[in-house]
Scaffold this motif. Sequence first.
Motif, PDB file in Angstrom:
ATOM      1  N   GLY A  60       0.840  -1.251  -0.011  1.00  0.00           N
ATOM      2  CA  GLY A  60       0.060   0.013   0.066  1.00  0.00           C
ATOM      3  C   GLY A  60       0.853   1.448  -0.081  1.00  0.00           C
ATOM      4  N   GLU A  61       2.070   1.150   0.087  1.00  0.00           N
ATOM      5  CA  GLU A  61       3.068   2.381   0.057  1.00  0.00           C
ATOM      6  C   GLU A  61       3.311   2.604  -1.305  1.00  0.00           C
ATOM      7  OE1 GLU A  61       7.522   3.710   1.859  1.00  0.00           O
ATOM      8  OE2 GLU A  61       6.639   1.833   2.490  1.00  0.00           O
ATOM      9  N   LEU A  62       3.278   3.989  -1.904  1.00  0.00           N
ATOM     10  CA  LEU A  62       3.963   4.464  -2.939  1.00  0.00           C
ATOM     11  C   LEU A  62       5.164   4.428  -3.119  1.00  0.00           C
ATOM     12  CD1 LEU A  62       2.897   5.297  -5.981  1.00  0.00           C
ATOM     13  CD2 LEU A  62       3.173   7.723  -5.187  1.00  0.00           C
ATOM     14  N   ARG A  63       5.882   3.536  -4.226  1.00  0.00           N
ATOM     15  CA  ARG A  63       7.124   3.444  -4.124  1.00  0.00           C
ATOM     16  C   ARG A  63       7.738   4.070  -5.514  1.00  0.00           C
ATOM     17  NH1 ARG A  63       9.306  -0.807  -1.081  1.00  0.00           N
ATOM     18  NH2 ARG A  63       8.545  -0.977   0.870  1.00  0.00           N
ATOM     19  N   GLN A  64       7.099   3.948  -6.655  1.00  0.00           N
ATOM     20  CA  GLN A  64       7.270   4.348  -7.990  1.00  0.00           C
ATOM     21  C   GLN A  64       6.303   5.132  -8.496  1.00  0.00           C
ATOM     22  OE1 GLN A  64       8.899   0.286  -9.799  1.00  0.00           O
ATOM     23  NE2 GLN A  64       9.725   2.018 -10.987  1.00  0.00           N
ATOM     24  N   GLU A  65       6.622   6.114  -9.293  1.00  0.00           N
ATOM     25  CA  GLU A  65       5.610   6.984  -9.986  1.00  0.00           C
ATOM     26  C   GLU A  65       6.210   7.690 -11.022  1.00  0.00           C
ATOM     27  OE1 GLU A  65       1.870   9.953  -8.699  1.00  0.00           O
ATOM     28  OE2 GLU A  65       3.532  10.059  -7.681  1.00  0.00           O
ATOM     29  N   GLY A  66       5.711   7.617 -12.057  1.00  0.00           N
ATOM     30  CA  GLY A  66       6.292   8.321 -13.456  1.00  0.00           C
ATOM     31  C   GLY A  66       5.281   8.012 -14.510  1.00  0.00           C
ATOM     32  N   GLY A  67       5.756   8.523 -15.579  1.00  0.00           N
ATOM     33  CA  GLY A  67       4.745   8.604 -16.802  1.00  0.00           C
ATOM     34  C   GLY A  67       5.453   8.138 -18.161  1.00  0.00           C
ATOM     35  N   THR A  68       4.675   7.781 -19.087  1.00  0.00           N
ATOM     36  CA  THR A  68       5.248   7.441 -20.347  1.00  0.00           C
ATOM     37  C   THR A  68       5.733   8.484 -21.060  1.00  0.00           C
ATOM     38  OG1 THR A  68       3.185   7.546 -21.363  1.00  0.00           O
ATOM     39  CG2 THR A  68       3.916   5.287 -20.516  1.00  0.00           C
ATOM     40  N   HIS A  69       5.430   9.775 -20.748  1.00  0.00           N
ATOM     41  CA  HIS A  69       5.922  10.979 -21.066  1.00  0.00           C
ATOM     42  C   HIS A  69       7.404  11.293 -20.954  1.00  0.00           C
ATOM     43  CE1 HIS A  69       4.796  12.231 -17.094  1.00  0.00           C
ATOM     44  NE2 HIS A  69       5.603  13.384 -17.262  1.00  0.00           N
ATOM     45  N   GLN A  70       7.973  10.553 -19.898  1.00  0.00           N
ATOM     46  CA  GLN A  70       9.346  10.249 -19.502  1.00  0.00           C
ATOM     47  C   GLN A  70      10.322   9.523 -20.332  1.00  0.00           C
ATOM     48  OE1 GLN A  70       8.353   9.800 -15.214  1.00  0.00           O
ATOM     49  NE2 GLN A  70       8.735  11.865 -14.750  1.00  0.00           N
ATOM     50  N   MET A  71       9.694   8.788 -20.978  1.00  0.00           N
ATOM     51  CA  MET A  71      10.575   7.814 -21.683  1.00  0.00           C
ATOM     52  C   MET A  71      11.650   8.525 -22.611  1.00  0.00           C
ATOM     53  SD  MET A  71       8.037   4.876 -22.868  1.00  0.00           S
ATOM     54  CE  MET A  71       7.190   3.649 -21.899  1.00  0.00           C
ATOM     55  N   VAL A  72      12.732   8.011 -22.530  1.00  0.00           N
ATOM     56  CA  VAL A  72      13.785   8.371 -23.317  1.00  0.00           C
ATOM     57  C   VAL A  72      13.452   8.056 -25.032  1.00  0.00           C
ATOM     58  CG1 VAL A  72      16.054   8.059 -24.026  1.00  0.00           C
ATOM     59  CG2 VAL A  72      15.729   7.920 -21.758  1.00  0.00           C
ATOM     60  N   ARG A  73      12.962   6.876 -25.179  1.00  0.00           N
ATOM     61  CA  ARG A  73      12.629   6.598 -26.541  1.00  0.00           C
ATOM     62  C   ARG A  73      11.063   6.030 -26.599  1.00  0.00           C
ATOM     63  NH1 ARG A  73      17.732   5.052 -25.759  1.00  0.00           N
ATOM     64  NH2 ARG A  73      19.341   5.983 -27.190  1.00  0.00           N
ATOM     65  N   PRO A  74      10.147   6.537 -27.217  1.00  0.00           N
ATOM     66  CA  PRO A  74       8.898   6.089 -27.057  1.00  0.00           C
ATOM     67  C   PRO A  74       8.549   4.551 -27.651  1.00  0.00           C
ATOM     68  CG  PRO A  74       9.163   7.526 -28.995  1.00  0.00           C
ATOM     69  CD  PRO A  74      10.246   7.432 -28.444  1.00  0.00           C
ATOM     70  N   VAL A  75       7.390   4.125 -27.195  1.00  0.00           N
ATOM     71  CA  VAL A  75       7.163   2.639 -27.549  1.00  0.00           C
ATOM     72  C   VAL A  75       7.481   2.258 -29.009  1.00  0.00           C
ATOM     73  CG1 VAL A  75       5.165   0.923 -27.800  1.00  0.00           C
ATOM     74  CG2 VAL A  75       5.454   2.641 -25.735  1.00  0.00           C
ATOM     75  N   ASN A  76       6.845   3.173 -29.984  1.00  0.00           N
ATOM     76  CA  ASN A  76       7.067   2.764 -31.296  1.00  0.00           C
ATOM     77  C   ASN A  76       8.198   2.934 -31.981  1.00  0.00           C
ATOM     78  OD1 ASN A  76       4.213   3.002 -31.423  1.00  0.00           O
ATOM     79  ND2 ASN A  76       3.895   4.741 -32.950  1.00  0.00           N
ATOM     80  N   GLU A  77       9.390   3.631 -31.309  1.00  0.00           N
ATOM     81  CA  GLU A  77      10.671   3.622 -31.902  1.00  0.00           C
ATOM     82  C   GLU A  77      11.150   2.401 -31.249  1.00  0.00           C
ATOM     83  OE1 GLU A  77      14.669   6.177 -31.007  1.00  0.00           O
ATOM     84  OE2 GLU A  77      12.605   7.223 -31.263  1.00  0.00           O
ATOM     85  N   LEU A  78      11.083   1.976 -29.903  1.00  0.00           N
ATOM     86  CA  LEU A  78      11.583   0.944 -29.345  1.00  0.00           C
ATOM     87  C   LEU A  78      11.443  -0.519 -30.140  1.00  0.00           C
ATOM     88  CD1 LEU A  78      10.864   1.488 -25.891  1.00  0.00           C
ATOM     89  CD2 LEU A  78      13.027   1.857 -26.706  1.00  0.00           C
TER      90      LEU A  78
END
Length: 257
Positions: A188-206
């Motif tokens: 129940g304790e939040l450890r990780q929080e982020g978003g796909t906007h922070q990706m170095v390379r987007p899904v399509n490119e990967l």
Amino acid sequence: MRIVRYQETESGEVSYGVLGADELITPLDGDPYGERRAFDRPARPLAEVTLLAPVEPSKVIAVGRNFAAHAAELGNQVPERPLIFLKPSTSVVGPGARIVFPEYTDELHHEAELAAVIGVRCRDLKPDEVPGVLLGYTCANDVTARDLQKPDGQWWRAKGSDTFCPLGPWVETELDPAGLRITATVNGELRQEGGTHQMVRPVNELIAHISAAMTLLPGDVVLTGTPAGVSRMSPGDTVTIAVEGVGELTNTVVRAI
């Protein structure tokens, strides 16, 4: 549309199905790739079946250090090219399954990730062709024995041990991967929080990069990287990975017997 893979409690039969908003599963005739046909049998309440990993991949392809803050928290640089590694199909487990803490590690970490699921056989893709080959997206926990990565060199144990790739709870077929919140909680304790906007390379490119080297098959899974905040898991912990627009994947950690 949410595609599930589930097991009947009494018969043990495993099927694919489509989960509706009413939490009823419409069974599919065969797998969800290609034309989807409903079985001529009644819908099943979600509460009366066991959800399994939503796909059975021939391989899981993962991307390391695709979030700059995560690379920095472990003292690493963002690589010039995507850092690609494989997790075997035997590492895959589903929602509610146990993550086994092996005796050969003392430092087991969670890594919350958005996972892309391949829907058709493909190779040599261009980035703009990637959306057309995807079945959809699910949640993943790239479980990692952190203390084994450097000593082993190859990450075969650190990333590929049995139960080290929880996936689920379903595949969401209608999702834009841009701007999605990704979190991990432990007890129940939040450890990780982020978003796909922070990706170095987007899904399509990967995925285009990966497909230049290997053929991707229906059901194969691509893990797209984890945000900062990875931390230790211990036996007895309950870990939940959440991806906005997909759902929540919860597993417990147990000591190897």
